[in-house]
Design a protein around this motif. Structure first.
Motif, PDB file in Angstrom:
ATOM      1  N   GLU A 104      43.342  50.550  39.108  1.00 19.84           N
ATOM      2  CA  GLU A 104      42.502  49.922  40.130  1.00 19.84           C
ATOM      3  C   GLU A 104      41.729  48.744  39.563  1.00 19.84           C
ATOM      4  N   TYR A 105      41.408  48.815  38.264  1.00 16.27           N
ATOM      5  CA  TYR A 105      40.615  47.762  37.632  1.00 16.27           C
ATOM      6  C   TYR A 105      41.388  47.167  36.459  1.00 16.27           C
ATOM      7  N   LEU A 106      41.343  45.838  36.355  1.00 17.08           N
ATOM      8  CA  LEU A 106      41.890  45.185  35.169  1.00 17.08           C
ATOM      9  C   LEU A 106      40.979  45.433  33.971  1.00 17.08           C
ATOM     10  N   LEU A 107      39.686  45.368  34.213  1.00 17.03           N
ATOM     11  CA  LEU A 107      38.701  45.464  33.132  1.00 17.03           C
ATOM     12  C   LEU A 107      37.527  46.313  33.594  1.00 17.03           C
ATOM     13  N   GLU A 108      37.076  47.216  32.709  1.00 17.93           N
ATOM     14  CA  GLU A 108      35.891  48.019  32.973  1.00 17.93           C
ATOM     15  C   GLU A 108      34.966  47.971  31.753  1.00 17.93           C
ATOM     16  N   ILE A 109      33.695  47.732  32.015  1.00 19.18           N
ATOM     17  CA  ILE A 109      32.659  47.790  30.990  1.00 19.18           C
ATOM     18  C   ILE A 109      31.846  49.049  31.272  1.00 19.18           C
ATOM     19  N   ARG A 111      32.998  45.965  36.516  1.00 19.56           N
ATOM     20  CA  ARG A 111      34.383  46.289  36.839  1.00 19.56           C
ATOM     21  C   ARG A 111      35.031  45.091  37.528  1.00 19.56           C
ATOM     22  N   VAL A 112      36.241  44.777  37.109  1.00 22.77           N
ATOM     23  CA  VAL A 112      36.959  43.628  37.659  1.00 22.77           C
ATOM     24  C   VAL A 112      38.289  44.096  38.238  1.00 22.77           C
ATOM     25  N   ARG A 113      38.502  43.833  39.518  1.00 15.59           N
ATOM     26  CA  ARG A 113      39.747  44.225  40.184  1.00 15.59           C
ATOM     27  C   ARG A 113      40.779  43.111  40.086  1.00 15.59           C
ATOM     28  N   PRO A 114      42.071  43.447  40.149  1.00 21.70           N
ATOM     29  CA  PRO A 114      43.111  42.406  40.166  1.00 21.70           C
ATOM     30  C   PRO A 114      42.984  41.551  41.425  1.00 21.70           C
ATOM     31  N   GLY A 115      43.267  40.258  41.283  1.00 22.54           N
ATOM     32  CA  GLY A 115      43.291  39.366  42.435  1.00 22.54           C
ATOM     33  C   GLY A 115      41.946  39.121  43.076  1.00 22.54           C
ATOM     34  N   THR A 116      40.867  39.230  42.305  1.00 22.58           N
ATOM     35  CA  THR A 116      39.525  39.017  42.855  1.00 22.58           C
ATOM     36  C   THR A 116      38.686  38.143  41.931  1.00 22.58           C
ATOM     37  N   SER A 137      46.477  34.568  30.993  1.00 22.75           N
ATOM     38  CA  SER A 137      45.738  35.817  30.812  1.00 22.75           C
ATOM     39  C   SER A 137      45.535  36.531  32.143  1.00 22.75           C
ATOM     40  N   ASP A 138      45.392  37.854  32.071  1.00 20.96           N
ATOM     41  CA  ASP A 138      45.113  38.635  33.272  1.00 20.96           C
ATOM     42  C   ASP A 138      43.643  38.547  33.672  1.00 20.96           C
ATOM     43  N   VAL A 139      42.755  38.402  32.677  1.00 23.20           N
ATOM     44  CA  VAL A 139      41.321  38.288  32.932  1.00 23.20           C
ATOM     45  C   VAL A 139      40.846  36.930  32.418  1.00 23.20           C
ATOM     46  N   LEU A 140      40.235  36.159  33.302  1.00 20.54           N
ATOM     47  CA  LEU A 140      39.764  34.823  32.944  1.00 20.54           C
ATOM     48  C   LEU A 140      38.261  34.745  33.192  1.00 20.54           C
ATOM     49  N   ILE A 141      37.498  34.435  32.139  1.00 18.68           N
ATOM     50  CA  ILE A 141      36.042  34.315  32.236  1.00 18.68           C
ATOM     51  C   ILE A 141      35.688  32.844  32.348  1.00 18.68           C
ATOM     52  N   MET A 142      34.936  32.485  33.373  1.00 17.37           N
ATOM     53  CA  MET A 142      34.498  31.100  33.572  1.00 17.37           C
ATOM     54  C   MET A 142      32.970  31.074  33.515  1.00 17.37           C
ATOM     55  N   ASP A 143      32.414  30.530  32.439  1.00 18.57           N
ATOM     56  CA  ASP A 143      30.969  30.476  32.232  1.00 18.57           C
ATOM     57  C   ASP A 143      30.464  29.077  32.584  1.00 18.57           C
ATOM     58  N   GLY A 158      42.275  38.526  37.477  1.00 15.16           N
ATOM     59  CA  GLY A 158      40.878  38.858  37.724  1.00 15.16           C
ATOM     60  C   GLY A 158      39.996  37.816  37.085  1.00 15.16           C
ATOM     61  N   ILE A 159      39.038  37.291  37.829  1.00 17.32           N
ATOM     62  CA  ILE A 159      38.197  36.200  37.340  1.00 17.32           C
ATOM     63  C   ILE A 159      36.733  36.624  37.359  1.00 17.32           C
ATOM     64  N   ILE A 160      36.068  36.467  36.206  1.00 20.37           N
ATOM     65  CA  ILE A 160      34.622  36.653  36.118  1.00 20.37           C
ATOM     66  C   ILE A 160      34.000  35.267  36.139  1.00 20.37           C
ATOM     67  N   TYR A 161      33.163  35.011  37.126  1.00 24.79           N
ATOM     68  CA  TYR A 161      32.647  33.659  37.370  1.00 24.79           C
ATOM     69  C   TYR A 161      31.126  33.676  37.236  1.00 24.79           C
ATOM     70  N   ILE A 162      30.626  32.950  36.230  1.00 23.71           N
ATOM     71  CA  ILE A 162      29.183  32.853  36.003  1.00 23.71           C
ATOM     72  C   ILE A 162      28.701  31.493  36.482  1.00 23.71           C
TER      73      ILE A 162
END
Length: 518
Positions: free
Chosen positions: A22-27, A46-51, A180-186, A213-217
């Motif tokens: 369900e999650y690509l990445l979990e902290i 938690r980061v879901r795929p496609g979000t 990458s499957d998880v991309l962090i944008m700071d 999955g994208i983490i967007y700061i």
């Protein structure tokens, strides 16, 4: 009966395909301590795929620290990371990349002397049969990548020749190139134009469609509600909560971030005085800008707006003597001054907060105090010795006034969040007691709570008679703080707008070179 059913002629059972996680990445319950400070305390994410998950919080909330843990730069003191449902320990950035995690850093990390292509494929260059770098293939790969991302840059160009916005697009392309499957944008939009922001959002939409999955700061509220699916909020190194973006509004998000309501972002402004402190007449820098003329009064905030490449920063640097003018005149208190040296500018009561705190602002290896005091050291020297106690007291006074979050003044400034670095730089220039303060992108990378503090401080300084020039790419900031707005387009002034008549539409028309609408 059972043996006859499961005999030699029975059909073997088909094992079910394992469900995708369900999650690509979990902290999970991550804690990180640095000397004198707990940067993260039992946080989760938690980061879901496609979000797109927007990570929000004030400067010093722990966002960048957590991202560096995810990217393998730091290791947690407690807690775990799960990637696609499996617990992992990321000990190096290379290991994180190999496991499908890429990060676009807030502070750009490119090699200016190398080409765009060399920067993108650094450490994984294509090789020919002689095990040497195949530059032709590397340039083709870069052109193919830029074609997919619709980036119009020459792969052979040196990164040092690019604008900050151009370097930001290269950083984005480099991160995407890892697939990458998880991309962090700071803070990916801190230095790019509205057109480039729209371009980035289209790239993000494509990545979502591919299941990334994208983490967007970001500190820009409009961006959160434009692209985020979920919003997670941190405050003072702790996890506050997570909500879907469509269930929130700006006021609710601000309240979660700062733990209080900000009733008024832009403070009340006083009417400027009549006294002219700075007068610029037909100022020009050959090949960059020309015919710049304005008067700046005591207590006035003059906003300078314009698109990237309009010449805003160049005008500020010329007034401050970094790049001496090739035409025109500068008058301070009615006296003509040939401004060809920043030291002269400081003696004349000018101060300049530059737009790029990493390259032209902080000294990253020095302490917070050393960064704050560097512009005033001669004034605290007696018979060849620096009056350390008096200087420290002054720095501590400014730290408290600007609410710089740091364990101590001895802390290395590189360990501070970007926003707190910015406030330390502002403290540096206020210690010179300037009469004319030039602020180039003063709130870039600063959270909404800190922005309110900076705006309050600017209003107080103007109320005391200081003249302020404020350059900003954020139109609400320009409109909310300025008594007048000077708009530039391709090195020329296209118009002035008073506070009462300035709107985003009018500023954008002038910034694009079109006649102002009424």
């Amino acid at each position: 009966m059972l043996s006859s059913v499961t005999g030699a002629h029975s059909v073997p059972a088909v094992l079910p395909t394992p469900a995708a996680p369900e999650y690509l990445l979990e902290i999970v319950n991550v804690t990180k301590r640095f000397p004198g400070v707990v940067a993260l305390s039992d946080v989760q994410l938690r980061v879901r795929p496609g979000t797109v998950l927007a990570l929000m919080g004030e400067n010093g909330a722990g966002k960048s620290t957590l991202m560096k843990i995810i990217a393998g730069i730091h290791q947690p003191d407690a807690g775990e990371l799960r990637l696609r449902g499996r617990t992992v320990r990321l000990e190096t950035p290379l290991q994180a990349l190999q496991m499908g995690i890429a990060m676009i850093h807030q502070e750009l990390n490119l090699m200016p002397q190398m080409s765009i292509a060399e920067n993108i494929w650094l450490g994984r260059e294509p090789l020919n049969g002689l095990r040497m770098v195949d530059h032709g293939r590397m340039y083709r790969q870069t052109r193919e990548l830029f074609g997919r991302l619709r980036i119009d840059l020459d792969p052979k160009m040196a990164v040092g020749e690019l604008s900050i916005a151009g370097r930001q697009m290269v950083e984005i392309a480099k991160a995407v190139s890892y697939d990458s499957d998880v991309l962090i944008m700071d803070e990916p939009t801190s230095a790019i134009t509205e057109k480039e922001v729209a371009h980035l959002f289209s790239i993000i939409a494509d990545l979502k469609a591919q299941g990334k999955g994208i983490i967007y700061i970001t500190h820009k509220m409009d961006e959160v509600f434009a692209i985020a699916d979920e919003v997670a909020v941190f405050r003072d190194g702790t996890y506050v909560g997570l909500q879907s973006a469509d269930s929130m509004d700006g006021d609710g998000l601000i309240s979660m971030m700062v733990g209080r309501e900000l009733t008024q972002l832009f403070p009340e402004r006083r009417v400027p005085r009549e006294e002219v402190l700075l007068s610029v007449r037909d100022l020009g820098l050959e090949g960059v800008f020309e015919n710049i003329s304005f008067d700046l009064r005591a207590g006035e905030v003059l906003g300078i707006a314009g698109l990237m490449g309009s010449g805003r920063t160049n005008v500020a640097e010329t007034i401050f003597g970094i790049t001496p003018a090739t035409a025109g005149e500068i008058h301070i208190d009615g006296e003509r001054v040939r401004m060809d040296d920043p030291c002269l500018a400081i003696r004349k009561g000018l101060a300049l907060l530059t737009e790029d705190r990493k390259d032209t602002g902080i000294f990253p290896c020095l302490s917070v105090q050393e960064n704050m005091e560097v512009a005033v050291l001669p004034g605290y020297a007696s018979r060849g010795f620096v009056q350390q106690q008096r200087l420290r007291e002054r720095c501590e006074e400014m730290r408290q006034k600007l609410r710089v979050k740091t364990p101590s003044l001895e802390q290395c400034i590189a360990n501070l969040s970007g926003g707190n670095q910015q406030k330390a730089l502002l403290a540096r220039w206020l210690m010179t007691q300037p009469r004319i303060l030039i602020l180039d992108e003063p709130t870039r990378g600063i959270d909404v709570g800190a922005k309110a503090e900076i705006y309050r401080l600017i209003a107080e300084l103007a109320g005391e008679g200081m003249a302020v020039i404020m350059i900003s790419s954020e139109l609400p900031e320009v409109l909310g703080m300025s008594d007048r707005v000077m708009v530039m387009h391709e090195g020329e002034v296209t118009g002035f707008l008073d506070r009462t008549e300035a709107t985003q539409e009018r500023v954008m028309h002038l910034a694009s070179g079109s006649p102002v609408i009424h």
